[in-house]
Design a protein around this motif. Structure first.
Motif, PDB file in Angstrom:
ATOM      1  N   ASN A  28      19.530 -30.933  53.209  1.00 46.43           N
ATOM      2  CA  ASN A  28      20.122 -32.258  53.199  1.00 46.43           C
ATOM      3  C   ASN A  28      21.468 -32.184  53.904  1.00 46.43           C
ATOM      4  O   ASN A  28      22.165 -31.185  53.802  1.00 46.43           O
ATOM      5  N   TYR A 353       7.629 -35.261  50.375  1.00 50.20           N
ATOM      6  CA  TYR A 353       8.616 -34.761  49.429  1.00 50.20           C
ATOM      7  C   TYR A 353       8.766 -35.788  48.315  1.00 50.20           C
ATOM      8  O   TYR A 353       8.968 -36.976  48.595  1.00 50.20           O
ATOM      9  N   PHE A 390      18.287 -40.094  49.335  1.00 52.21           N
ATOM     10  CA  PHE A 390      17.879 -38.754  48.973  1.00 52.21           C
ATOM     11  C   PHE A 390      18.511 -38.354  47.656  1.00 52.21           C
ATOM     12  O   PHE A 390      19.699 -38.529  47.422  1.00 52.21           O
ATOM     13  N   GLY A 392      19.471 -35.723  46.329  1.00 52.79           N
ATOM     14  CA  GLY A 392      20.638 -34.857  46.327  1.00 52.79           C
ATOM     15  C   GLY A 392      21.920 -35.627  46.529  1.00 52.79           C
ATOM     16  O   GLY A 392      22.994 -35.166  46.176  1.00 52.79           O
ATOM     17  N   GLY A 523      26.122 -28.819  51.989  1.00 54.61           N
ATOM     18  CA  GLY A 523      24.910 -28.742  51.184  1.00 54.61           C
ATOM     19  C   GLY A 523      25.289 -28.805  49.728  1.00 54.61           C
ATOM     20  O   GLY A 523      25.491 -27.804  49.084  1.00 54.61           O
ATOM     21  N   LEU A 524      25.410 -30.001  49.240  1.00 48.65           N
ATOM     22  CA  LEU A 524      25.906 -30.162  47.887  1.00 48.65           C
ATOM     23  C   LEU A 524      24.849 -30.797  47.016  1.00 48.65           C
ATOM     24  O   LEU A 524      24.234 -31.785  47.380  1.00 48.65           O
TER      25      LEU A 524
HETATM   26  C1  LIG Z   1      20.802 -29.431  49.848  1.00 52.04           C
HETATM   27  O1  LIG Z   1      20.732 -28.368  50.767  1.00 52.04           O
HETATM   28  C2  LIG Z   1      21.247 -27.149  50.280  1.00 52.04           C
HETATM   29  C3  LIG Z   1      21.180 -26.148  51.401  1.00 52.04           C
HETATM   30  O2  LIG Z   1      20.005 -26.285  52.138  1.00 52.04           O
HETATM   31  C4  LIG Z   1      20.440 -26.678  49.062  1.00 52.04           C
HETATM   32  O3  LIG Z   1      21.002 -25.523  48.520  1.00 52.04           O
HETATM   33  C5  LIG Z   1      20.470 -27.788  48.013  1.00 52.04           C
HETATM   34  O4  LIG Z   1      19.641 -27.434  46.943  1.00 52.04           O
HETATM   35  C6  LIG Z   1      19.971 -29.089  48.617  1.00 52.04           C
HETATM   36  N1  LIG Z   1      20.057 -30.133  47.649  1.00 52.04           N
HETATM   37  C7  LIG Z   1      18.960 -30.738  47.205  1.00 52.04           C
HETATM   38  C8  LIG Z   1      19.177 -31.808  46.214  1.00 52.04           C
HETATM   39  O5  LIG Z   1      17.859 -30.457  47.594  1.00 52.04           O
END
Ligand SMILES: *[C@@H]1O[C@H](CO)[C@@H](O)[C@H](O)[C@H]1NC(C)=O
Ligand SMILES: *[C@@H]1O[C@H](CO)[C@@H](O)[C@H](O)[C@H]1NC(C)=O
Ligand SMILES: *[C@@H]1O[C@H](CO)[C@@H](O)[C@H](O)[C@H]1NC(C)=O
Ligand SMILES: *[C@@H]1O[C@H](CO)[C@@H](O)[C@H](O)[C@H]1NC(C)=O
Ligand SMILES: *[C@@H]1O[C@H](CO)[C@@H](O)[C@H](O)[C@H]1NC(C)=O
Ligand SMILES: *[C@@H]1O[C@H](CO)[C@@H](O)[C@H](O)[C@H]1NC(C)=O
Ligand SMILES: *[C@@H]1O[C@H](CO)[C@@H](O)[C@H](O)[C@H]1NC(C)=O
Ligand SMILES: *[C@@H]1O[C@H](CO)[C@@H](O)[C@H](O)[C@H]1NC(C)=O
Ligand SMILES: *[C@@H]1O[C@H](CO)[C@@H](O)[C@H](O)[C@H]1NC(C)=O
Ligand SMILES: *[C@@H]1O[C@H](CO)[C@@H](O)[C@H](O)[C@H]1NC(C)=O
Length: 561
Positions: A28, A353, A390, A392, A523-524
């Motif tokens: 992400n 996904y 998304f 994340g 990447g959070l």
């Molecule tokens: C976002 O990307 C980072 C690095 O690729 C990963 O560690 C993290 O889990 C991802 N976040 C989500 C919510 O997938």
């Protein structure tokens, strides 16, 4: 009880996770954009600032406003919770301060008209609203056609009037055979301005839109076949698709004033022995069909032919809809617990996904999605949700708005007016709904993200605004896994010489295009949250409710790893 549900759904999804097309994590990206400093000076005794620079980037779903403490970030100003039916924020007391509001919806019912006289038990199946000719047509499961007059007066306070005509027309007279109860739908093509198709188990009839119910002008359409279960109809440009239950899905094309049968997707094409196609949707170059027993199949349409892009195997499916590559799919566990998945499709890699899962106490029936919101039609509770963000990037699975209608909602459709009413910070559109016994009109206000400030003379304050947006300026790639984080400093001096007009209200729209864009990839995984559009008083209750989404989401995440 939710724990049990979650367990069940989790085990269910684990069962499905053997699918190779399903991806369980995806990178992400957050792109950072720094905006130029903005400075406002006022000399009035009181100044209101509405900062609308976000208008150009209306997809902002999250804004944090900080009071600067010298050069450092100071205290964060809490974003107020906005309810669907509350007054807009001017009512909120702002005392020498600013507040940031992300894009948010507001839905109000403005009209409700009874359709039935109490002695009749009529089941309406579809609605066709034609504001251009001031008409609404309605269909019942006994092939009765009814009409209402729809009047819209676009004054400052738009006025609506709906009058249901006291006559109906039986379409049974158009058919030789005995007519049983049937689903019946309208379908209109852009390239036929005068007529719409009425589709039922018994075939198709063209209805002249300009004719009146007392003497409807009807023409038979021999190309549409009889069907046992016409479950859903979808039209896109010249294409028409019908969900015909066990028989499969049929694709037609309307061209040169003629309807043409193109093809049928049957159980054989899906490699199944028996199917029940309960829903489908046509969009540009794509046909998605939902089989109750085996899940969703997504086809590309190329030269009037279909080719399978991706299949999403889920059992006991109920409903779905999609906006571009964001799909919402409702299914139920063997114990009849319904759950809704938000799924991102990646057409290039033929993967998908699962972004979020909702479980709620109500039974889902249908979904209607547009670019920003999805309207979930339940038995008696309906939800407006924000989608396409998304997981994340979301602090919490919030953005859920519940509305309650008195009786069962059957259809909810965008009312196409000559223009949508757009002011600087709100876009208003109208929806018309059909429920068991009445017609409703709703006003849907979609507020653009805004920063609102109110200052007394003699105050100076610096702020930092941070906003997250699901689309990036100058970043045409509309990836569902990307967002922009915009940072802006503002200085407000309610003491200097008057620069703007001396009205109390200053609506300032500032252009964003000169921004310097620095791309930073972060990447959070962040899961703090903010509920949108809920009454403050209901917050506690909602927090309880949200826990279950959160927990479910956590379950889903942990399963994915
Ligand atoms: C976002 O990307 C980072 C690095 O690729 C990963 O560690 C993290 O889990 C991802 N976040 C989500 C919510 O997938
Ligand atoms: C925006 O997204 C970033 C990265 O996920 C997150 O740290 C931040 O809290 C979000 N919200 C705002 C208003 O910046
Ligand atoms: C606010 O920002 C301006 C411009 O950067 C600066 O000159 C001023 O000293 C700041 N004021 C405060 C109170 O931080
Ligand atoms: C839409 O525009 C047409 C022509 O401009 C006009 O005749 C019609 O009354 C308008 N309809 C509505 C609902 O405003
Ligand atoms: C529209 O509403 C205004 C204000 O109520 C009224 O003056 C006007 O006559 C109405 N127009 C129509 C066509 O009904
Ligand atoms: C509607 O029509 C029926 C029968 O034609 C009549 O009995 C009834 O009074 C009418 N209702 C209205 C409101 O005109
Ligand atoms: C209508 O009902 C009759 C009797 O139940 C049945 O034989 C016939 O197949 C039905 N027709 C359709 C089109 O469903
Ligand atoms: C059915 O099986 C054939 C051959 O294995 C395959 O090419 C096709 O993609 C399958 N169709 C579906 C819908 O899975
Ligand atoms: C962003 O797009 C605008 C208009 O297309 C252009 O003028 C500007 O230079 C672009 N900025 C960047 C950083 O690419
Ligand atoms: C959602 O936000 C609330 C308040 O910030 C927090 O207490 C809760 O743990 C969050 N839920 C999840 C699943 O992150």
């Amino acid at each position: 009880m939710y724990i049990i549900q979650i367990g069940l759904i989790a085990s269910f999804l684990i069962g499905n996770s053997l699918q190779t097309n399903r991806i369980r994590s995806h990178p992400n990206y957050t792109y950072s954009v720094n905006e130029e400093l903005l400075s406002f000076k006022f000399a009035t005794s009181e100044a209101h600032v509405k900062l609308l620079r976000f208008k150009i980037n209306p997809t902002i779903y999250d804004i944090d406003v900080f009071r600067n403490d010298g050069d450092t970030l100071g205290e964060q100003i809490e974003t107020p919770f906005l309810s669907l039916d509350n007054q807009y924020l001017d009512e909120q007391q702002l005392d020498n301060d600013c507040v940031g509001l992300p894009k948010h919806p507001k839905l109000n019912e403005i009209l409700s008209v009874n359709l039935l006289d109490n002695t009749l038990d009529i089941y309406y199946t579809d609605i066709l609203s034609l504001p251009q000719v001031e008409k609404i047509f309605l269909l019942t499961d006994e092939l009765e056609l009814r009409q209402a007059i729809l009047k819209y007066n676009q004054t400052q306070q738009p006025q609506w009037k709906v009058e249901v005509k006291n006559t109906s027309f039986s379409l049974k007279t158009q058919y030789q055979q005995q007519i049983n109860y049937t689903n019946a739908y309208f379908a209109c093509f852009n390239n036929n301005q005068d007529q719409c198709l009425i589709l039922s188990n018994y075939g198709g009839i063209w209805l002249d839109k300009n004719s009146e119910i007392e003497q409807p002008i009807l023409t038979a359409e021999p190309v549409v076949k009889e069907s046992k279960d016409l479950n859903k109809v979808s039209v896109f440009e010249q294409y028409l698709a019908l969900a015909n239950g066990n028989a499969g899905a049929d694709l037609y094309r309307y061209q040169d004033n003629k309807l043409q049968y193109l093809l049928r997707i049957s159980s054989k094409d899906l490699n199944q022995t028996s199917i029940n196609i309960i829903s489908l949707k046509l969009t540009k170059n794509r046909l998605s069909i939902l089989d109750e027993h085996t899940g969703l199949y997504i086809f590309d349409i190329i030269d009037s032919q279909v080719s399978l892009l991706l299949s999403l195997p889920y059992q006991r499916c109920v409903a779905f809809d999609h906006s571009d590559n964001t799909y919402l799919l409702v299914a139920e566990t063997p114990n009849n617990i319904e759950y809704m998945m938000e799924i991102f499709i990646l057409p290039l890699t033929k993967e998908y996904y699962i972004n979020r899962i909702y479980v709620d106490d109500f039974s889902f029936r249908d979904i209607q999605i547009d670019d920003d919101y999805a309207i979930i039609i339940g038995e008696d509770v309906h939800l407006v949700i924000r989608h396409s963000i998304f997981n994340g990037f979301m602090k919490n699975n919030t953005d859920l708005v519940k509305t309650f209608f008195e009786d069962e909602l059957i259809r909810f459709e965008y009312l196409e007016l000559n223009q949508t009413i757009q002011t600087q910070y709100v876009e208003t559109s109208y929806y018309i709904g059909l429920s068991k016994g009445s017609l409703h009109i709703w006003r849907f206000n979609d507020f653009n993200p805004v920063v609102i400030c109110r200052f007394q003379y003699g105050t100076t304050q610096n702020y930092t605004i941070r906003a997250n947006s699901s689309k990036c300026e100058n970043h045409t790639n509309q990836d569902l896994f990307e967002q922009c984080q915009i940072t802006q400093q503002i200085v407000i001096q309610a003491s200097g010489p008057l620069l703007e007009s001396d009205s109390n209200y200053l609506i300032i729209g500032v252009c964003v295009s000169a921004a310097i864009i620095i791309l930073v990839i972060l990447g959070l995984l962040c899961r703090k949250g903010r509920a949108l559009a809920k009454k403050i008083q209901e917050l506690k209750k909602q927090a309880e409710e949200l826990k279950k989404y959160g927990a479910l989401e956590a379950e889903q995440q942990s399963m994915g790893h």
